[in-house]
Enzyme design. Structure first.
Site, mmCIF file in Angstrom:
data_model
loop_
_atom_site.group_PDB
_atom_site.id
_atom_site.type_symbol
_atom_site.label_atom_id
_atom_site.label_comp_id
_atom_site.label_asym_id
_atom_site.label_seq_id
_atom_site.Cartn_x
_atom_site.Cartn_y
_atom_site.Cartn_z
ATOM 1 N N ASP A 243 0.907 -1.178 0.053
ATOM 2 C CA ASP A 243 -0.031 -0.236 0.147
ATOM 3 C C ASP A 243 0.869 1.132 0.148
ATOM 4 O OD1 ASP A 243 -1.897 -2.153 1.163
ATOM 5 O OD2 ASP A 243 -3.151 -0.523 0.475
ATOM 6 N N LYS A 254 -1.277 -5.209 3.981
ATOM 7 C CA LYS A 254 -2.338 -5.843 4.775
ATOM 8 C C LYS A 254 -1.816 -6.423 6.185
ATOM 9 C CE LYS A 254 -5.735 -5.435 4.346
ATOM 10 N NZ LYS A 254 -6.555 -4.565 5.066
HETATM 11 O O1 MRU Z 1 -7.702 -3.261 2.723
HETATM 12 P P1 MRU Z 1 -7.325 -3.586 1.476
HETATM 13 O O2 MRU Z 1 -7.945 -4.866 0.901
HETATM 14 O O3 MRU Z 1 -7.578 -2.463 0.523
HETATM 15 O O4 MRU Z 1 -5.875 -3.914 1.421
HETATM 16 C C1 MRU Z 1 -5.215 -4.426 0.291
HETATM 17 C C2 MRU Z 1 -3.727 -4.713 0.485
HETATM 18 O O5 MRU Z 1 -3.392 -4.719 1.543
HETATM 19 C C3 MRU Z 1 -3.061 -5.100 -1.056
HETATM 20 O O6 MRU Z 1 -2.277 -5.980 -0.431
HETATM 21 C C4 MRU Z 1 -2.399 -3.722 -1.520
HETATM 22 O O7 MRU Z 1 -3.351 -2.803 -1.370
HETATM 23 C C5 MRU Z 1 -1.941 -4.173 -2.796
HETATM 24 S S1 MRU Z 1 -3.130 -4.535 -3.960
HETATM 25 C C6 MRU Z 1 -2.499 -4.595 -5.469
#
Ligand code: MRU
Length: 352
Positions: A243, A254
């Site tokens: 992220d 995550k």
């Molecule tokens: O809370 P989320 O489902 O938006 O979290 C997503 C993640 O942590 C993904 O690993 C990250 O955004 C990369 S998506 C290509």
């Protein structure tokens, strides 16, 4: 490796569809049992969809926000782009506030703001083209990263992934899941494991469903089974998305990613982060400076609206964590591979 990968064969799901009038978002709260698109008609509806996780995954929320800006223009009149940018700023601020951790959201809005500020009387066409470009560039980056990342994986390997980083989280193909798609297509990856990713279950509800759509065989594990899986020797790489990747390589992803990196190092399993350069934030020096989103404890206390925990119990629900750069073997972006990332190797790969 590109020549050996049939990209379309392994990439059927699309979470975001611009219809020309509305933004159709595949409702990820309903998957895997209902495959339904919801239509957003204004920028605030897009902001709410991002906040509610109708659309999720760092690149996907950036793309959705870009289209949200286009929808926001429907409510304003302006002689040129600079005037439009001033009038749209409150809507852009609301989009930006929808989720704090994924830098792709702020990155996409900054890009939209910049082109709008420079546009003339044709500003409506200019920003629609920019939103389209953000989306198509993401798909191209993912396919390139897929080939680069798969090239690091020895034939016959097993991989473990976390959360959902696939077509559902991007314009298509995915980041970490793109590497897995490419690795399977190239015959390098023989075993795919996906952690369920409590509490929102992105792995259980989204990743294994998405792989099933593309006929990629995958095995779901409880998050708590990851260390044991590594100990059995069935996986050689953990492959995850991001992220936000800081200037020293520290990576927010995550919740649960950090403990996977610790377990991987303990077991001699390699750890790969895959993300487009829009996820790299060279303005943030280290992971300590990243705002970690905390969501409603109800996500932990209930499942699909049904309480599973005794009344009166408190819960803490941070939804991202930071993996320190020294636990990461490779960061893969569309610009190339950064092995053993740190402040020096990152600066070489992403000069100011
Ligand atoms: O809370 P989320 O489902 O938006 O979290 C997503 C993640 O942590 C993904 O690993 C990250 O955004 C990369 S998506 C290509």
């Amino acid at each position: 490796m590109n020549a050996t990968i049939d990209f379309d064969r392994y990439d059927h799901v699309r979470p975001i569809r611009w219809t020309g009038e509305t933004l159709a978002l595949l409702d990820q709260r309903q998957l895997p049992f209902a495959v339904e698109y919801v239509a957003c008609r204004g920028s605030d509806e897009v902001a709410e969809a991002i906040h509610a996780l109708t659309v999720r995954g760092a690149p996907a929320i950036g793309i959705a926000a870009a289209w949200g800006v286009v929808l926001g223009t429907r409510a304003i009149d302006a002689a040129d782009g600079a005037e439009a940018a001033r009038k749209l700023e409150p809507a852009m601020q609301r989009l930006n506030a929808a989720r704090p951790t994924a830098v792709n959201l702020a990155w996409a809005l900054a890009r939209m703001r910049r082109v709008l500020g420079e546009a003339g009387p044709d500003w409506r066409d200019v920003i629609e083209r920019e939103a389209r470009a953000i989306e198509t560039e993401d798909l191209a980056a993912n396919r390139h990263m897929g080939a680069l990342g798969a090239g690091l994986i020895a034939p016959g390997s097993g991989v473990l992934t976390h959360c959902n980083t696939g077509s559902l989280a991007t314009a298509g193909f995915g980041t970490a899941l793109g590497v897995i798609r490419a690795g399977v297509a190239a015959g390098r990856i023989e075993r795919v494991f996906a952690g369920e990713t409590r509490p929102w279950n992105q792995g259980a509800r989204l990743t294994v469903w998405e792989l099933q759509q593309d006929a990629i065989d995958a095995t779901l594990i409880a998050d708590a089974a990851a260390s044991h899986l590594m100990k059995t020797g069935q996986v050689q790489w953990v492959v995850v998305g991001a992220d936000r990747i800081c200037a020293n390589g520290d990576t927010a992803n995550k919740i649960g990613t950090y403990q996977l990196a610790i377990a991987a190092r303990h077991h001699g399993v390699k750890f790969m982060v895959v993300a487009p350069s829009s996820t790299v934030d060279m303005a943030t020096a280290s992971g300590d400076l990243i705002e970690i989103e905390e969501r409603d404890p109800a996500e932990l206390l209930a499942f699909r609206g049904e309480r599973t925990v005794a009344e009166g119990v408190r819960a803490w629900n941070p939804v991202f964590d930071v993996t320190p750069h020294d636990l990461i073997d490779a960061i893969v972006t569309e610009n190339g591979v950064v092995e053993r990332p740190d402040a020096v190797t990152m600066r070489v790969a992403f000069p100011a």
